[in-house]
Design an enzyme around this catalytic site. Structure first.
Site, PDB file in Angstrom:
ATOM      1  N   ASP A 121       0.816  -1.291  -0.056  1.00 39.07           N
ATOM      2  CA  ASP A 121       0.207  -0.147   0.052  1.00 39.07           C
ATOM      3  C   ASP A 121       0.633   1.215  -0.054  1.00 39.07           C
ATOM      4  OD1 ASP A 121       0.748  -0.612   2.800  1.00 39.07           O
ATOM      5  OD2 ASP A 121      -0.675   0.913   3.458  1.00 39.07           O
ATOM      6  N   GLU A 175      -0.253  -1.280   5.574  1.00 38.00           N
ATOM      7  CA  GLU A 175       0.912  -0.840   6.456  1.00 38.00           C
ATOM      8  C   GLU A 175       1.003   0.633   6.857  1.00 38.00           C
ATOM      9  OE1 GLU A 175       5.122   0.451   7.698  1.00 38.00           O
ATOM     10  OE2 GLU A 175       3.541   1.024   6.091  1.00 38.00           O
TER      11      GLU A 175
END
Ligand SMILES: N[C@@H](CCC[C@H](NC(=O)CCC(=O)O)C(=O)O)C(=O)O
Length: 366
Positions: A77, A135
């Site tokens: 991400d 994350e």
């Protein structure tokens, strides 16, 4: 609406082009599914890899019966896009760069890992590759955390490498992070008759003054000096253009050195802001460098690069908590992470690819 077809990434064009392709497949936290579909499509034909998908976290592992297993992980991400996709390849100060969202944090690292996962059919150690979602956001959503809870068996390993940006050097451990919301209260009233109300936004001024005056510490842990940070990262308040506000919230992020626990960090915040109403909204422990672990030492020696502290929070903390020594090693200057013009030097992508390939193939690990 039909689901878009997940096309494999083109591994034949090299890791720099792979970085560009992976970056151009936008995957802001919470929207990683299509990118992970494409990673599955890219790697599913490789017989030396066992693929296991858990939500939007993909594990690819070799099962060669080697004496040691190394886990190599990266998050897929990114923080939000801000007119910085598609990726551009340009010379900056005469140096070849990829520029745009994800180049530094951390799709350059992911591209190196994906390329090597496909290429290394006969590594000297067994390898568990992990690519995970969420994350960059609240730790309860972190894909690696959810995988560790659901499949602890996948976390068997002797050493872990996180491909977070380190300029192709090694960054040991990481700072911890705590986020709190600090609220002031007031009393609503008509803004033409403010004297009968109490302005909660004005009441937040001492909180901002404390933050502006705060001198963050620099703390040495096992030879690395960690810089702490205490910052407002958001502020909300206000009802309407003619109403005295009765609430103001200052969102504060404390980055603390890995000599303290998250509980100790929260106690420090309570000392500073305890006169107001505090809510802890996220907490993640830091990790000590642990560079004296046998495989960490061998990795450092083999790469021959400096060891520095990691100021951001990374999942080395999760591996350390699981008893697996871990380091950060990836392309990209962390000082550019999350910046709109984040950019990675092409040479750093190539250095990390060479460094990891050589180490994972070396007989030193047999
Ligand atoms: N739950 C945490 C997650 C934040 C993770 C993020 N990590 C990085 O940016 C690593 C990049 C680097 O420093 O090299 C962070 O530190 O913000 C949270 O929401 O705070």
């Amino acid at each position: 609406m039909s689901t878009p077809i997940a096309l494999p990434f083109d591994l034949s064009a090299g890791t720099v082009e792979l970085t560009r392709e992976i970056c151009d497949e936008a995957s802001v936290s919470g929207a990683e599914a299509h990118l992970v579909d494409r990673l599955v499509a890219t790697l599913e034909g490789f017989d030396h890899l066992e693929l296991i998908r858990h939500g939007n976290t993909l594990t690819a592992r070799t099962n060669l019966g080697r004496a040691q297993r190394v886990i190599i992980a990266g998050h897929v991400d990114t923080v939000p896009i801000n007119n910085n996709l598609p990726i551009r390849r340009e010379l900056v100060d005469g140096i070849d760069h990829l520029i745009g969202r994800g180049t530094v944090d951390m799709k350059g690292g992911v591209a190196v890992q994906v390329a090597l996962a496909a290429e290394l059919t006969d590594p000297a150690v067994d390898i568990t590759w992990m690519w995970y979602d969420n994350e960059e956001v609240s730790s309860d959503l972190n894909g690696l955390r959810l995988l560790a809870e659901a499949r602890p068996d996948l976390f068997e390993g002797d050493f872990a490498i996180l491909g977070e940006p380190t300029r192709a050097e090694i960054e040991g451990g990481c700072n911890g992070t705590v986020r709190i919301e600090v609220r002031t209260r007031g009393l609503r009233a008509h803004s033409a008759r403010a004297w009968v109300g109490e302005n909660a936004i004005h009441a937040a001024a001492p909180i901002l003054e404390k933050l502006a005056a705060y001198q963050p510490a620099q703390i040495e842990v096992e030879g690395l000096v960690y810089r702490e940070g205490l910052n407002a990262v958001g502020i909300t308040g206000g009802i309407a253009g003619n109403v005295i506000p009765d609430e103001c919230m200052v969102h504060i992020n404390y980055r603390f050195a890995p000599n303290k626990s998250a509980d100790e960090a929260i106690a420090h915040l309570t000392d500073l802001f305890g006169e107001w109403d505090i809510t802890v909204v996220d907490r993640a422990e830091g990790a000590r460098p642990g560079l004296d672990a046998p495989l960490a030492k061998r990795f450092l020696t083999a790469l021959g690069v400096p060891a520095l502290p990691k100021y951001g929070w990374t999942d080395v903390a999760r591996f350390s908590a699981l008893g697996i020594p871990a380091v950060n090693y990836g392309p990209g200057d962390p000082l550019r992470a999350h910046a709109d013009d984040e950019r990675v030097a092409v040479a750093e992508i190539e250095d990390c690819e060479r460094g990891l390939r050589a180490w994972l193939s070396t007989s030193d690990l047999d």
